[in-house]
Design a protein around this motif. Structure first.
Motif, short mmCIF file in Angstrom:
data_model
loop_
_atom_site.label_atom_id
_atom_site.label_comp_id
_atom_site.label_asym_id
_atom_site.label_seq_id
_atom_site.Cartn_x
_atom_site.Cartn_y
_atom_site.Cartn_z
N UNK A 174 -3.42 9.02 -7.32
CA UNK A 174 -3.04 7.95 -6.39
C UNK A 174 -2.17 6.92 -7.08
N UNK A 175 -2.55 6.55 -8.31
CA UNK A 175 -1.75 5.56 -9.05
C UNK A 175 -0.37 6.11 -9.38
N UNK A 176 -0.34 7.39 -9.77
CA UNK A 176 0.96 7.99 -10.09
C UNK A 176 1.84 8.08 -8.85
N UNK A 177 1.24 8.45 -7.72
CA UNK A 177 2.00 8.51 -6.47
C UNK A 177 2.58 7.15 -6.14
N UNK A 178 1.76 6.11 -6.25
CA UNK A 178 2.21 4.76 -5.94
C UNK A 178 3.36 4.34 -6.85
N UNK B 73 11.97 3.67 -4.56
CA UNK B 73 12.45 2.66 -3.62
C UNK B 73 13.30 1.61 -4.33
N UNK B 74 12.91 1.27 -5.55
CA UNK B 74 13.72 0.31 -6.31
C UNK B 74 15.09 0.90 -6.64
N UNK C 170 5.43 6.27 -8.47
CA UNK C 170 6.62 7.06 -8.18
C UNK C 170 7.35 6.52 -6.96
N UNK C 171 6.59 6.15 -5.93
CA UNK C 171 7.20 5.60 -4.73
C UNK C 171 7.90 4.28 -5.03
N UNK D 157 0.84 -1.19 0.00
CA UNK D 157 0.00 0.00 0.00
C UNK D 157 0.88 1.25 0.00
N UNK D 158 0.30 2.37 -0.45
CA UNK D 158 1.05 3.63 -0.52
C UNK D 158 1.57 4.04 0.85
#
Length: 288
Positions: free
Chosen positions: A86-90, A97-98, A92-93, A58-59
């Motif tokens: 929301x999808x773009x934020x997810x 992180x990768x 991007x995160x 989850x975000x």
């Protein structure tokens, strides 16, 4: 010499349906499984590296991961709840992180020696069970200290294949001759006496001598194991028996005779280059 044994599996010979099934078995769900082959391979390699699949989180979880690791997140909008945002934020995160995973470093040389050795053991555990004429692992080529610490564990923990080719005798010699192939010779020449003395398992692969590797075919596999205190000194296994039970008994008798003559230290047989050639000669006698 072979130098790709330590690389991540590229999954060239595994089709997409098999990779998807593996991911589903690991995750217990079908969501988040990519459709392109390259993305599937990336996911499989992340699992091989023991990394998280951030796309399944989850975000809010991703934000906690980023905060804990002190990763600055860019391109994230807090005050917009639209589905697209929301999808773009997810996404991007996940991407950031990768990237942080790929750029992460670890202060290995600052660990106490006993912890460093444990790291080496875990690192070497992921190699193939049997190594054919390998080059030294990359971790041993970074600095002198790591080289001196990694190589003893590398040679002690792994099984090494040396290949013997069958040649018929010429005018000066009769019977069958066994000769190391070029890769095995190159491998043996790289071993210092100290490193060779730490080898516990040698896998002799006996094959026909032909012009191409595809035509050779294995006739017999003999595994010589040098065990530690409290265990039998050696166990020899023939994976294939081209000449029946009598052949196996002669192989065991010949190789064990060589091992009983080996120099020992604290109950541990010390392997020397002369012992390797003596083992070859013992096998050669059986094929006469």
């Amino acid at each position: 010499m072979f130098d790709r044994y330590w690389c991540l599996d590229k999954y060239n010979n595994i089709n997409m349906s098999v990779m998807k099934a593996r991911l589903q078995a690991l995750d217990g769900q079908k969501t988040g499984i990519p459709f392109s082959r390259q993305k599937l391979v990336d996911y499989m390699q992340r699992i091989d590296r023991g990394l998280l699949r951030y796309d399944l989180c989850e975000t809010n979880e991703l934000l906690r991961f980023a905060a804990t690791r002190h990763i600055a997140i860019h391109g994230y909008t807090m005050n917009n709840s639209k589905a697209v945002t929301v999808r773009r934020n997810h996404a991007a995160l996940v991407n950031q992180l990768r990237r942080a995973d790929d750029q992460a470093t670890f202060p290995l040389t600052r660990l106490p020696p006993e912890l460093r050795v444990r790291v080496y053991e875990l690192y070497l555990r992921d190699f193939r069970i049997v190594l054919k004429a390998p080059t030294q692992p990359p971790l041993a080529r970074t600095c002198r200290m790591l080289r001196e610490e990694v190589l003893p564990t590398f040679y002690f923990r792994n099984t090494f294949v040396v290949s013997l080719q069958i040649h018929t005798g010429d005018a000066r010699s009769s019977g069958t001759l066994l000769r190391f192939d070029l890769d095995s010779i190159a491998f043996l020449e790289t071993l210092s006496p100290d490193h060779l003395s730490r080898v516990r398992k040698l896998h002799f692969n006996i094959m026909r001598a032909t012009s191409t590797r595809q035509q050779r075919g294995t006739l017999a596999e003999v595994i010589v194991s040098l065990t530690e205190n409290g265990d039998p000194r050696t166990s020899i296994k023939s994976a294939t028996l081209p000449r029946g039970l009598l052949w196996k008994k002669r192989v065991i008798a010949g190789t064990e005779k060589v091992i009983t003559r080996m120099e020992s230290k604290d109950g541990r047989a010390i392997l020397k280059i002369g012992d390797v050639y003596a083992l070859r000669s013992a096998l050669e006698v059986v094929f006469h």
